[in-house]
Write a protein that holds these residues in place. Sequence first.
Motif, mmCIF file in Angstrom:
data_model
loop_
_atom_site.group_PDB
_atom_site.id
_atom_site.type_symbol
_atom_site.label_atom_id
_atom_site.label_comp_id
_atom_site.label_asym_id
_atom_site.label_seq_id
_atom_site.Cartn_x
_atom_site.Cartn_y
_atom_site.Cartn_z
ATOM 1 N N LEU A 95 0.849 -1.188 0.000
ATOM 2 C CA LEU A 95 0.000 0.000 0.000
ATOM 3 C C LEU A 95 0.887 1.241 0.000
ATOM 4 O O LEU A 95 1.667 1.469 0.912
ATOM 5 N N TYR A 96 0.765 2.062 -1.057
ATOM 6 C CA TYR A 96 1.601 3.249 -1.196
ATOM 7 C C TYR A 96 0.907 4.510 -0.688
ATOM 8 O O TYR A 96 1.550 5.419 -0.191
ATOM 9 N N SER A 97 -0.401 4.584 -0.830
ATOM 10 C CA SER A 97 -1.138 5.772 -0.411
ATOM 11 C C SER A 97 -2.558 5.377 -0.069
ATOM 12 O O SER A 97 -3.141 4.515 -0.714
ATOM 13 N N CYS A 98 -3.126 6.012 0.968
ATOM 14 C CA CYS A 98 -4.474 5.677 1.412
ATOM 15 C C CYS A 98 -5.133 6.929 1.970
ATOM 16 O O CYS A 98 -4.676 7.464 2.980
ATOM 17 N N GLN A 99 -6.172 7.400 1.309
ATOM 18 C CA GLN A 99 -6.874 8.605 1.746
ATOM 19 C C GLN A 99 -8.308 8.251 2.110
ATOM 20 O O GLN A 99 -9.067 7.766 1.281
ATOM 21 N N LEU A 100 -8.669 8.481 3.359
ATOM 22 C CA LEU A 100 -10.037 8.235 3.790
ATOM 23 C C LEU A 100 -10.966 9.252 3.134
ATOM 24 O O LEU A 100 -10.617 10.422 2.995
ATOM 25 N N ILE A 101 -12.151 8.797 2.712
ATOM 26 C CA ILE A 101 -13.066 9.683 2.011
ATOM 27 C C ILE A 101 -14.442 9.683 2.686
ATOM 28 O O ILE A 101 -14.716 8.888 3.578
#
Length: 222
Positions: A95-101
């Motif tokens: 996992l390189y990037s994770c943005q909660l939405i």
Amino acid sequence: MKQLRILLSIFACLLLLGSCKKDEEYVYPNVISTFIDVSTDSSGTVEKLITDKKETLQILNQEGLDGLTPDSIYRTVSIYEPKEIDTQGNATALLYSCQLIISVKPVTVDKLPNGTAKTDPLNIQSVWQSGDYINLILLPMAKDKSHIFHFMEEGITDDEDGKRTLHLTLYHDQNGDYEAFTRKSYLSVPLWAYEGRLTSGDRIILRIHTYEKGFVNYEFTY
């Protein structure tokens, strides 16, 4: 799993970068950038990715992915690299990037702040259906204040063909912000919230207020 946690602001939960290399030596990984669910374990650490096709990938790099609600599912925009099957037969990923939405259950107007329907205009990049969600990439004009988003449920009607139609409208409150520049916002309508209320083949109409065309409708099939 506990109910999807309500989040009314967008924030990054992590950013993992590999070591720097010279441009001529670096080989970019085969990454996927998409809307996807992540699940946490009993300690509140993100452990799995769950695609909209219900495929599960075990996250290999879990360092720094803690501090969330245990045994929960979050909706995210993530960048990940599928990896090999592990010794237990599980699909894995880096996992390189994770943005909660924002992904909240639609509510009736009386349950919104001050019981008022806010539909401040914005621009739209894209709206599409995937799995148990309707996904939105929106382009509100903003400066330095937090905008508030939600989904308003405006009833389910019975149609002449025997189907039913769910009517939704995007709630958008600019919060008195100046319209200075475009700020990209990510949202998902959780259609799983209508299990038992809608059946296969029913319709969903999502209404959004835009600068250019006024109110526009997007229609989907449940």
